[in-house]
Design a protein around this motif. Structure first.
Motif, PDB file in Angstrom:
ATOM      1  N   PRO A   1      18.691  47.719 -14.573  1.00 52.27           N
ATOM      2  CA  PRO A   1      20.103  47.695 -14.190  1.00 52.27           C
ATOM      3  C   PRO A   1      20.972  47.213 -15.340  1.00 52.27           C
ATOM      4  O   PRO A   1      20.549  46.396 -16.151  1.00 52.27           O
ATOM      5  N   VAL A   2      22.176  47.718 -15.406  1.00 50.01           N
ATOM      6  CA  VAL A   2      23.099  47.336 -16.475  1.00 50.01           C
ATOM      7  C   VAL A   2      23.407  45.847 -16.403  1.00 50.01           C
ATOM      8  O   VAL A   2      23.456  45.158 -17.411  1.00 50.01           O
ATOM      9  N   ASP A   3      23.623  45.341 -15.213  1.00 47.91           N
ATOM     10  CA  ASP A   3      23.952  43.929 -15.035  1.00 47.91           C
ATOM     11  C   ASP A   3      22.712  43.125 -14.644  1.00 47.91           C
ATOM     12  O   ASP A   3      22.732  42.330 -13.728  1.00 47.91           O
ATOM     13  N   ALA A   4      21.618  43.341 -15.349  1.00 46.44           N
ATOM     14  CA  ALA A   4      20.352  42.679 -15.053  1.00 46.44           C
ATOM     15  C   ALA A   4      20.466  41.171 -15.272  1.00 46.44           C
ATOM     16  O   ALA A   4      21.119  40.711 -16.203  1.00 46.44           O
ATOM     17  N   PHE A   5      19.826  40.424 -14.408  1.00 45.53           N
ATOM     18  CA  PHE A   5      19.825  38.968 -14.497  1.00 45.53           C
ATOM     19  C   PHE A   5      18.995  38.503 -15.686  1.00 45.53           C
ATOM     20  O   PHE A   5      19.391  37.625 -16.430  1.00 45.53           O
ATOM     21  N   LEU A   6      17.831  39.103 -15.870  1.00 39.73           N
ATOM     22  CA  LEU A   6      16.933  38.738 -16.968  1.00 39.73           C
ATOM     23  C   LEU A   6      17.179  39.634 -18.170  1.00 39.73           C
ATOM     24  O   LEU A   6      17.375  40.835 -18.008  1.00 39.73           O
ATOM     25  N   ASP A   7      17.138  39.052 -19.370  1.00 42.79           N
ATOM     26  CA  ASP A   7      17.247  39.901 -20.561  1.00 42.79           C
ATOM     27  C   ASP A   7      15.884  40.556 -20.816  1.00 42.79           C
ATOM     28  O   ASP A   7      14.913  40.312 -20.094  1.00 42.79           O
ATOM     29  N   ALA A   8      15.801  41.401 -21.841  1.00 43.44           N
ATOM     30  CA  ALA A   8      14.584  42.178 -22.093  1.00 43.44           C
ATOM     31  C   ALA A   8      13.376  41.288 -22.362  1.00 43.44           C
ATOM     32  O   ALA A   8      12.268  41.567 -21.877  1.00 43.44           O
ATOM     33  N   ASP A   9      13.554  40.211 -23.114  1.00 39.33           N
ATOM     34  CA  ASP A   9      12.452  39.299 -23.417  1.00 39.33           C
ATOM     35  C   ASP A   9      11.972  38.567 -22.160  1.00 39.33           C
ATOM     36  O   ASP A   9      10.770  38.467 -21.913  1.00 39.33           O
ATOM     37  N   GLU A  10      12.908  38.090 -21.362  1.00 31.75           N
ATOM     38  CA  GLU A  10      12.543  37.410 -20.114  1.00 31.75           C
ATOM     39  C   GLU A  10      11.840  38.364 -19.153  1.00 31.75           C
ATOM     40  O   GLU A  10      10.875  37.992 -18.488  1.00 31.75           O
ATOM     41  N   PHE A  11      12.325  39.601 -19.099  1.00 37.49           N
ATOM     42  CA  PHE A  11      11.718  40.598 -18.218  1.00 37.49           C
ATOM     43  C   PHE A  11      10.288  40.907 -18.654  1.00 37.49           C
ATOM     44  O   PHE A  11       9.385  41.005 -17.813  1.00 37.49           O
ATOM     45  N   ALA A  12      10.059  41.027 -19.960  1.00 44.02           N
ATOM     46  CA  ALA A  12       8.706  41.276 -20.475  1.00 44.02           C
ATOM     47  C   ALA A  12       7.775  40.117 -20.135  1.00 44.02           C
ATOM     48  O   ALA A  12       6.614  40.320 -19.764  1.00 44.02           O
ATOM     49  N   ARG A  13       8.284  38.901 -20.239  1.00 40.17           N
ATOM     50  CA  ARG A  13       7.479  37.722 -19.879  1.00 40.17           C
ATOM     51  C   ARG A  13       7.168  37.711 -18.383  1.00 40.17           C
ATOM     52  O   ARG A  13       6.053  37.368 -17.982  1.00 40.17           O
ATOM     53  N   LEU A  14       8.141  38.077 -17.564  1.00 43.47           N
ATOM     54  CA  LEU A  14       7.916  38.143 -16.118  1.00 43.47           C
ATOM     55  C   LEU A  14       6.860  39.195 -15.792  1.00 43.47           C
ATOM     56  O   LEU A  14       5.978  38.961 -14.965  1.00 43.47           O
ATOM     57  N   GLN A  15       6.925  40.350 -16.454  1.00 42.64           N
ATOM     58  CA  GLN A  15       5.907  41.386 -16.239  1.00 42.64           C
ATOM     59  C   GLN A  15       4.520  40.867 -16.611  1.00 42.64           C
ATOM     60  O   GLN A  15       3.555  41.096 -15.883  1.00 42.64           O
ATOM     61  N   ALA A  16       4.409  40.182 -17.746  1.00 39.29           N
ATOM     62  CA  ALA A  16       3.115  39.656 -18.182  1.00 39.29           C
ATOM     63  C   ALA A  16       2.603  38.597 -17.203  1.00 39.29           C
ATOM     64  O   ALA A  16       1.414  38.580 -16.864  1.00 39.29           O
ATOM     65  N   LEU A  17       3.489  37.731 -16.750  1.00 39.58           N
ATOM     66  CA  LEU A  17       3.100  36.675 -15.813  1.00 39.58           C
ATOM     67  C   LEU A  17       2.601  37.261 -14.491  1.00 39.58           C
ATOM     68  O   LEU A  17       1.534  36.884 -14.004  1.00 39.58           O
ATOM     69  N   THR A  18       3.349  38.189 -13.936  1.00 45.11           N
ATOM     70  CA  THR A  18       2.947  38.759 -12.649  1.00 45.11           C
ATOM     71  C   THR A  18       1.666  39.580 -12.782  1.00 45.11           C
ATOM     72  O   THR A  18       0.859  39.618 -11.854  1.00 45.11           O
ATOM     73  N   ALA A  19       1.477  40.219 -13.944  1.00 39.09           N
ATOM     74  CA  ALA A  19       0.236  40.976 -14.174  1.00 39.09           C
ATOM     75  C   ALA A  19      -0.971  40.042 -14.272  1.00 39.09           C
ATOM     76  O   ALA A  19      -2.084  40.436 -13.903  1.00 39.09           O
ATOM     77  N   ARG A  20      -0.759  38.818 -14.741  1.00 35.51           N
ATOM     78  CA  ARG A  20      -1.860  37.835 -14.785  1.00 35.51           C
ATOM     79  C   ARG A  20      -2.174  37.314 -13.385  1.00 35.51           C
ATOM     80  O   ARG A  20      -3.328  37.053 -13.062  1.00 35.51           O
ATOM     81  N   ILE A  21      -1.155  37.158 -12.555  1.00 34.14           N
ATOM     82  CA  ILE A  21      -1.357  36.641 -11.199  1.00 34.14           C
ATOM     83  C   ILE A  21      -2.023  37.696 -10.317  1.00 34.14           C
ATOM     84  O   ILE A  21      -2.949  37.390  -9.562  1.00 34.14           O
ATOM     85  N   VAL A  22      -1.552  38.936 -10.406  1.00 34.56           N
ATOM     86  CA  VAL A  22      -2.111  40.043  -9.609  1.00 34.56           C
ATOM     87  C   VAL A  22      -2.515  41.157 -10.584  1.00 34.56           C
ATOM     88  O   VAL A  22      -1.768  42.097 -10.818  1.00 34.56           O
ATOM     89  N   PRO A  23      -3.705  41.025 -11.181  1.00 31.19           N
ATOM     90  CA  PRO A  23      -4.122  41.997 -12.184  1.00 31.19           C
ATOM     91  C   PRO A  23      -4.530  43.338 -11.559  1.00 31.19           C
ATOM     92  O   PRO A  23      -4.832  43.428 -10.377  1.00 31.19           O
ATOM     93  N   THR A  24      -4.530  44.355 -12.393  1.00 28.81           N
ATOM     94  CA  THR A  24      -5.001  45.673 -11.980  1.00 28.81           C
ATOM     95  C   THR A  24      -6.517  45.701 -12.110  1.00 28.81           C
ATOM     96  O   THR A  24      -7.061  45.312 -13.133  1.00 28.81           O
ATOM     97  N   ASP A  25      -7.189  46.116 -11.054  1.00 25.10           N
ATOM     98  CA  ASP A  25      -8.635  46.328 -11.106  1.00 25.10           C
ATOM     99  C   ASP A  25      -8.881  47.672 -10.432  1.00 25.10           C
ATOM    100  O   ASP A  25      -8.279  48.651 -10.828  1.00 25.10           O
ATOM    101  N   HIS A  26      -9.686  47.729  -9.406  1.00 28.50           N
ATOM    102  CA  HIS A  26      -9.886  48.996  -8.698  1.00 28.50           C
ATOM    103  C   HIS A  26      -8.704  49.311  -7.770  1.00 28.50           C
ATOM    104  O   HIS A  26      -8.614  50.396  -7.230  1.00 28.50           O
ATOM    105  N   LEU A  27      -7.806  48.344  -7.618  1.00 31.15           N
ATOM    106  CA  LEU A  27      -6.575  48.531  -6.850  1.00 31.15           C
ATOM    107  C   LEU A  27      -5.377  48.320  -7.775  1.00 31.15           C
ATOM    108  O   LEU A  27      -5.487  47.637  -8.784  1.00 31.15           O
ATOM    109  N   PRO A  28      -4.221  48.886  -7.421  1.00 25.84           N
ATOM    110  CA  PRO A  28      -3.030  48.657  -8.243  1.00 25.84           C
ATOM    111  C   PRO A  28      -2.675  47.174  -8.290  1.00 25.84           C
ATOM    112  O   PRO A  28      -2.844  46.449  -7.310  1.00 25.84           O
TER     113      PRO A  28
END
Length: 70
Positions: free
Chosen positions: A23-50
């Motif tokens: 979104p244009v008016d995103a709350f998180l900047d690009a760096d924060e968003f990338a960190r959030l993606q990495a964090l959530t991927a560590r909490i719920v990793p991809t294995d045989h399920l999404p």
């Protein structure tokens, strides 16, 4: 893929090419968003399920944070 497509925020977060739309008016900047993606991927990793990345968890959090008026 079928489960992810049924999530209400998944279609809004991706374009027809599958690229993530921010979104244009995103709350998180690009760096924060990338960190959030990495964090959530560590909490719920991809294995045989999404995992969190395929489910669009970071996009969902971004949408929630962007919807709250400041």
């Amino acid at each position: 893929a079928g489960v992810v497509r049924r999530l209400p925020f998944a279609s809004a977060a991706t374009s027809s090419t599958g690229a993530v739309r921010r979104p244009v008016d995103a709350f998180l900047d690009a760096d924060e968003f990338a960190r959030l993606q990495a964090l959530t991927a560590r909490i719920v990793p991809t294995d045989h399920l999404p995992g969190a990345r395929e489910a669009g968890v970071a996009d969902y959090v971004q949408a929630l944070l962007s919807a709250v008026p400041s």
